[in-house]
Enzyme design. Structure first.
Site, short mmCIF file in Angstrom:
data_model
loop_
_atom_site.label_atom_id
_atom_site.label_comp_id
_atom_site.label_asym_id
_atom_site.label_seq_id
_atom_site.Cartn_x
_atom_site.Cartn_y
_atom_site.Cartn_z
N TYR A 57 -0.29 -4.58 -49.99
CA TYR A 57 -0.76 -4.17 -48.67
C TYR A 57 -1.92 -5.11 -48.30
O TYR A 57 -2.03 -6.20 -48.85
CB TYR A 57 -1.15 -2.68 -48.77
CG TYR A 57 -1.44 -2.00 -47.46
CD1 TYR A 57 -0.53 -2.01 -46.41
CD2 TYR A 57 -2.65 -1.32 -47.27
CE1 TYR A 57 -0.81 -1.38 -45.21
CE2 TYR A 57 -2.93 -0.68 -46.08
CZ TYR A 57 -2.01 -0.72 -45.05
OH TYR A 57 -2.29 -0.10 -43.86
N ARG A 116 1.52 -8.95 -33.46
CA ARG A 116 0.09 -8.79 -33.79
C ARG A 116 -0.01 -8.30 -35.22
O ARG A 116 -0.21 -7.14 -35.48
CB ARG A 116 -0.56 -7.83 -32.79
CG ARG A 116 -2.04 -7.81 -32.78
CD ARG A 116 -2.67 -7.15 -34.03
NE ARG A 116 -2.83 -5.73 -33.98
CZ ARG A 116 -2.70 -4.94 -35.06
NH1 ARG A 116 -2.36 -5.42 -36.24
NH2 ARG A 116 -2.88 -3.65 -34.94
N LYS A 137 4.16 -1.30 -45.56
CA LYS A 137 3.84 0.07 -45.11
C LYS A 137 4.76 1.08 -45.78
O LYS A 137 4.34 2.15 -46.20
CB LYS A 137 3.97 0.17 -43.59
CG LYS A 137 2.92 -0.63 -42.82
CD LYS A 137 1.72 0.23 -42.46
CE LYS A 137 0.60 -0.62 -41.89
NZ LYS A 137 -0.61 0.12 -41.56
N GLU A 146 4.62 -0.47 -35.50
CA GLU A 146 3.53 -1.11 -36.22
C GLU A 146 3.29 -2.54 -35.73
O GLU A 146 4.25 -3.32 -35.60
CB GLU A 146 3.88 -1.16 -37.73
CG GLU A 146 2.75 -1.53 -38.64
CD GLU A 146 1.66 -0.47 -38.74
OE1 GLU A 146 1.99 0.71 -38.94
OE2 GLU A 146 0.48 -0.83 -38.60
N ASP A 147 2.05 -2.86 -35.48
CA ASP A 147 1.63 -4.24 -35.21
C ASP A 147 2.36 -4.90 -34.04
O ASP A 147 2.80 -6.06 -34.13
CB ASP A 147 1.70 -5.08 -36.49
CG ASP A 147 0.59 -4.69 -37.48
OD1 ASP A 147 -0.13 -3.71 -37.20
OD2 ASP A 147 0.43 -5.35 -38.51
N ASP A 194 1.26 3.67 -35.37
CA ASP A 194 0.27 3.74 -36.44
C ASP A 194 -1.06 3.09 -36.05
O ASP A 194 -2.13 3.58 -36.39
CB ASP A 194 0.86 3.04 -37.67
CG ASP A 194 0.01 3.19 -38.89
OD1 ASP A 194 -0.55 4.28 -39.08
OD2 ASP A 194 -0.08 2.22 -39.66
N ASP A 195 -0.99 1.97 -35.34
CA ASP A 195 -2.23 1.26 -34.99
C ASP A 195 -3.06 2.06 -33.99
O ASP A 195 -4.29 1.98 -33.99
CB ASP A 195 -1.90 -0.13 -34.43
CG ASP A 195 -1.20 -0.96 -35.47
OD1 ASP A 195 -1.80 -1.23 -36.52
OD2 ASP A 195 -0.01 -1.29 -35.26
N ASN A 239 -8.50 -6.24 -40.25
CA ASN A 239 -7.78 -6.73 -41.43
C ASN A 239 -7.20 -8.09 -41.13
O ASN A 239 -6.96 -8.40 -39.95
CB ASN A 239 -6.64 -5.76 -41.77
CG ASN A 239 -7.15 -4.37 -42.09
OD1 ASN A 239 -8.07 -4.22 -42.86
ND2 ASN A 239 -6.55 -3.36 -41.47
N1 LIG Z 1 -8.38 -0.36 -40.63
C1 LIG Z 1 -7.26 0.01 -40.06
O1 LIG Z 1 -6.61 0.98 -40.46
C2 LIG Z 1 -6.74 -0.77 -38.90
C3 LIG Z 1 -7.30 -1.96 -38.52
N2 LIG Z 1 -6.80 -2.64 -37.45
C4 LIG Z 1 -7.35 -3.95 -37.18
O2 LIG Z 1 -7.98 -3.96 -35.92
C5 LIG Z 1 -7.85 -5.23 -35.33
C6 LIG Z 1 -7.40 -5.05 -33.90
O3 LIG Z 1 -6.15 -4.41 -33.84
P1 LIG Z 1 -5.54 -4.01 -32.41
O4 LIG Z 1 -6.44 -3.12 -31.68
O5 LIG Z 1 -4.17 -3.53 -32.64
O6 LIG Z 1 -5.49 -5.44 -31.75
P2 LIG Z 1 -5.44 -5.83 -30.24
O7 LIG Z 1 -5.07 -7.24 -30.16
O8 LIG Z 1 -4.62 -4.81 -29.53
O9 LIG Z 1 -6.95 -5.66 -29.73
C7 LIG Z 1 -8.01 -6.51 -30.02
C8 LIG Z 1 -9.14 -6.20 -29.05
O10 LIG Z 1 -10.30 -6.90 -29.45
C9 LIG Z 1 -10.87 -7.54 -28.32
N3 LIG Z 1 -11.64 -8.68 -28.79
C10 LIG Z 1 -11.21 -9.81 -29.38
N4 LIG Z 1 -12.24 -10.59 -29.69
C11 LIG Z 1 -13.35 -9.94 -29.31
C12 LIG Z 1 -14.73 -10.23 -29.36
N5 LIG Z 1 -15.17 -11.36 -29.90
N6 LIG Z 1 -15.61 -9.33 -28.84
C13 LIG Z 1 -15.17 -8.18 -28.30
N7 LIG Z 1 -13.87 -7.84 -28.24
C14 LIG Z 1 -12.98 -8.72 -28.73
C15 LIG Z 1 -9.68 -7.88 -27.43
O11 LIG Z 1 -10.07 -8.11 -26.09
C16 LIG Z 1 -8.85 -6.61 -27.60
O12 LIG Z 1 -9.34 -5.61 -26.74
C17 LIG Z 1 -6.89 -6.04 -36.21
O13 LIG Z 1 -7.62 -6.94 -36.98
C18 LIG Z 1 -6.26 -5.00 -37.10
O14 LIG Z 1 -5.98 -5.49 -38.38
C19 LIG Z 1 -5.79 -2.15 -36.69
C20 LIG Z 1 -5.18 -0.98 -37.01
C21 LIG Z 1 -5.59 -0.24 -38.19
C1 LIG Z 2 -3.94 -1.42 -41.14
C2 LIG Z 2 -3.20 -1.81 -39.97
O1 LIG Z 2 -2.29 -1.11 -39.55
C3 LIG Z 2 -3.54 -3.03 -39.29
O2 LIG Z 2 -4.51 -3.68 -39.65
O3 LIG Z 2 -2.81 -3.37 -38.35
MG LIG Z 3 -1.04 -2.15 -38.20
#
Ligand SMILES: NC(=O)C1=CN([C@@H]2O[C@H](COP(=O)(O)OP(=O)(O)OC[C@H]3O[C@@H](n4cnc5c(N)ncnc54)[C@H](O)[C@@H]3O)[C@@H](O)[C@H]2O)C=CC1
Ligand SMILES: CC(=O)C(=O)O
Ligand SMILES: [Mg+2]
Length: 553
Positions: free
Chosen positions: A99, A151, A169, A240-241, A263-264, A413
């Site tokens: 993962y 993504r 996953k 997902e993603d 999930d996201d 991540n």
């Molecule tokens: N820990 C966890 O369980 C999870 C972590 N994530 C992580 O969160 C991150 C984002 O995922 P999503 O929301 O799905 O992506 P996304 O692409 O939908 O959203 C990213 C957001 O960040 C903003 N952004 C980018 N650079 C920026 C900056 N320098 N300053 C302010 N805002 C900025 C964009 O405008 C957008 O609103 C990924 O790295 C993903 O791995 C996502 C889901 C679960």
């Molecule tokens: C953990 C997860 O779903 C992500 O980073 O997109």
């Molecule tokens: Mg994800």
């Protein structure tokens, strides 16, 4: 349609080559005779434990993380029972390999490390026969994880390489939630890629085409959902993603017509809500007193904000008051009602410019994180941007000036995309920071104290969601089910007993934690009327029955 009854009758090398039937050196003498395996296997008969020890020796000598990932993936394709036994024996060491973070590299390198197929690739040129392709699946499927690869974690568009994510996953569905691997199916929707590096790579295994978007994209998704509903009407379908704009539209369109969640958006919201609730309760505060900055307004940022707002409302705040406690930023700065570029999803999260009247910054220009932190004096900062280093030293030090126990959740991540490292956060706050990260980090010693860093990742939620849905027979996934998941997770936080302990339970206890969350979610499904009622004891029995332990039949 394939003859499903014939599958368990496979003989000889066919049996050994089926990862769901293979026991390799653990086939007994009687089984070897029955299935025509004598001579195909060396004479010694192993136990599963002995096989796991041998596999661990082989895993340990691999000298890179990617090699370890390849080794485990190969084992999964050879012998699923042994794969899960090994993972269960070494959860903390191996979960980061199958993962995040290593699965991120595996997606980037997918075309180069590809060995054999797993799951289903549905490519755009086959858009008229998606149903026929799914009809060839030789098993009844209960859980599908699907991505279009656009993504992948914080690593952007990986095209067909995104398949690593549904595979990873679903491995966690089995490892943490105990869903039997025969019941799961990873799916990659290959609608092309806009990743130039992939398109120009002669080894790229996906459909070599720029991404299909617009009406054609939606028609493809619709054909996919229609085929899934026809072939597996009771399946749980996890998205997902996907790129944010597609993720939100798809969820809204299908959430009431089959058992499905994103999930996201929803899994991430539940784990973050549960972890923030634990952090605040451990410090003796209340959620409704916090001022929360959400850096990133994509799937994760909007999902988390929605659930935290809903939680504040449950705690008695009015909706407008709850919204006013959030400062949500995207790449163009703070969302506020003076911005004309906000869409329907973002407008509810825009701060009123009236609330910012006394702020010390130019409100006619984009309002960045440093301005927000200086003026709003937040107590919680969540990062879901995919941008490493987005929590700057200046911002973190400013947070620490205004809060006794500032809460920092750099959730992006893989590890390389975290908005800050725990070491920096502790250094810049003189050890005051309360931290959870998206990918695993080692404990940090600061000021003579060891800080265990919780991994706030949706992996605490989605496997339990699957167990709950299968055990209860839930037909839909409700928001309340994610709320119950968050609260059940909070209740398991070690920090509630000892404020210095980790915010989240150790991964070695993930099965027990998943069971606890699954029970709460299943009960909520019954309360919401999306699952048939049973006694508590019956539900508990069904959850236990659903949770498979890797052992040979
Ligand atoms: N820990 C966890 O369980 C999870 C972590 N994530 C992580 O969160 C991150 C984002 O995922 P999503 O929301 O799905 O992506 P996304 O692409 O939908 O959203 C990213 C957001 O960040 C903003 N952004 C980018 N650079 C920026 C900056 N320098 N300053 C302010 N805002 C900025 C964009 O405008 C957008 O609103 C990924 O790295 C993903 O791995 C996502 C889901 C679960
Ligand atoms: C953990 C997860 O779903 C992500 O980073 O997109
Ligand atoms: Mg994800």
């Amino acid at each position: 349609m394939p003859d499903r009854t014939a599958l368990h009758e496979k003989r000889g090398i066919d049996r050994i080559e089926d990862p769901l039937l293979n026991k390799d050196t653990a086939f007994t003498e009687a089984e070897r005779r029955k299935w025509g395996l004598l001579g195909l296997l060396p004479p010694h008969i192993d136990t599963l434990e002995e096989q796991a020890e041998r596999a661990y020796d082989a895993f340990s000598v691999k000298d890179s993380l990617l090699e370890k990932h390849i080794f485990l993936r190969q084992l999964q394709d050879e012998n699923e029972t042994l794969f899960y036994r090994l993972l269960l024996d070494h959860v903390e060491e191996m979960m980061p390999i199958v993962y995040t973070p290593v699965v991120g590299q595996a997606c980037q390198e997918f075309s180069h490390i590809y060995r054999r197929p797993r799951g289903i690739f549905l490519a755009y040129p086959h858009r008229d026969i998606l149903d026929d392709i799914l009809a060839e699946v030789e098993r009844d499927i209960d859980v599908i994880v699907v991505t279009d690869g656009e993504r992948i974690l914080g690593l952007g568009d990986q095209g067909a390489g995104g398949m690593g994510i549904p595979i990873g996953k679903l491995s966690l569905y089995s490892l943490c939630g105990g869903i039997h691997p025969t019941q799961t199916l990873p799916v990659l929707l290959d609608l092309g890629t806009n990743n130039k590096e992939r398109l120009e790579d002669p080894r790229y295994i996906g459909w070599r085409h720029e991404r299909i978007k617009g009406e054609e994209y939606d028609a493809f998704i619709d054909a996919f959902v229609t085929a899934v509903k026809k072939r597996f009407p009771d399946v749980l379908l996890q998205w997902e993603d996907f790129a944010s704009v597609d993720a939100e539209r798809i969820l809204a369109k299908y959430r009431n017509s089959l058992c499905t969640f994103n999930d996201d958006i929803q899994g991430t919201a539940a784990v973050t809500t549960g972890t923030i609730l634990a952090a605040i309760a451990a410090a003796g505060g209340k959620l409704e007193d916090q001022r929360i900055v959400m850096l990133g307004a994509g799937s994760a940022g909007i999902g988390i904000t929605d659930q935290l707002v809903a939680t504040m409302v449950r705690h008695g705040l009015g909706e407008a008051d709850a919204h006013a406690r959030f400062y949500v930023l995207d790449i163009d700065g703070l969302l506020h009602d003076g911005r004309t570029d906000l869409d329907e999803v973002h407008r509810p999260h825009a701060q009123s410019l009236k609330n910012l009247a006394g702020w010390d910054c130019d409100l006619t220009k984009p309002i960045g994180l440093a301005d927000v932190v200086r003026n709003a004096r937040p107590t919680v900062l969540v990062g879901v941007t995919g941008q490493a280093g987005a929590f700057t030293e200046e911002v973190v030090r400013e947070m620490a000036r205004n809060a006794d126990r500032p809460i920092f959740f750099p959730l992006s991540n893989p590890t390389s995309r975290a908005e800050a490292t725990p070491t920096d956060l502790l250094n810049w706050t003189d050890g005051k920071a309360v931290i959870a990260t998206g990918s695993p980090f080692d404990p940090v010693v600061f000021g003579g104290k060891t800080h265990v860093i919780a991994q706030c990742n949706n992996s605490y939620i989605f496997p339990a969601m699957g167990t709950a849905i299968l055990a209860s027979g839930a037909r839909r996934v409700t928001d309340n089910m994610f709320m119950s998941a968050a609260e059940a997770l909070r209740d398991k936080s070690p920090a509630l007993k000892d404020v210095n302990d980790s915010l989240l339970p150790a991964l070695k206890d993930i099965r027990e934690v998943s069971r606890h969350i699954a029970l709460a979610v299943a009960r909520q499904a019954q309360d919401d009327g999306v699952a048939d009622p049973t006694t508590r004891e019956e539900l508990e029995r069904r959850v236990d029955e659903t949770m498979w332990t890797p052992e040979y039949d």
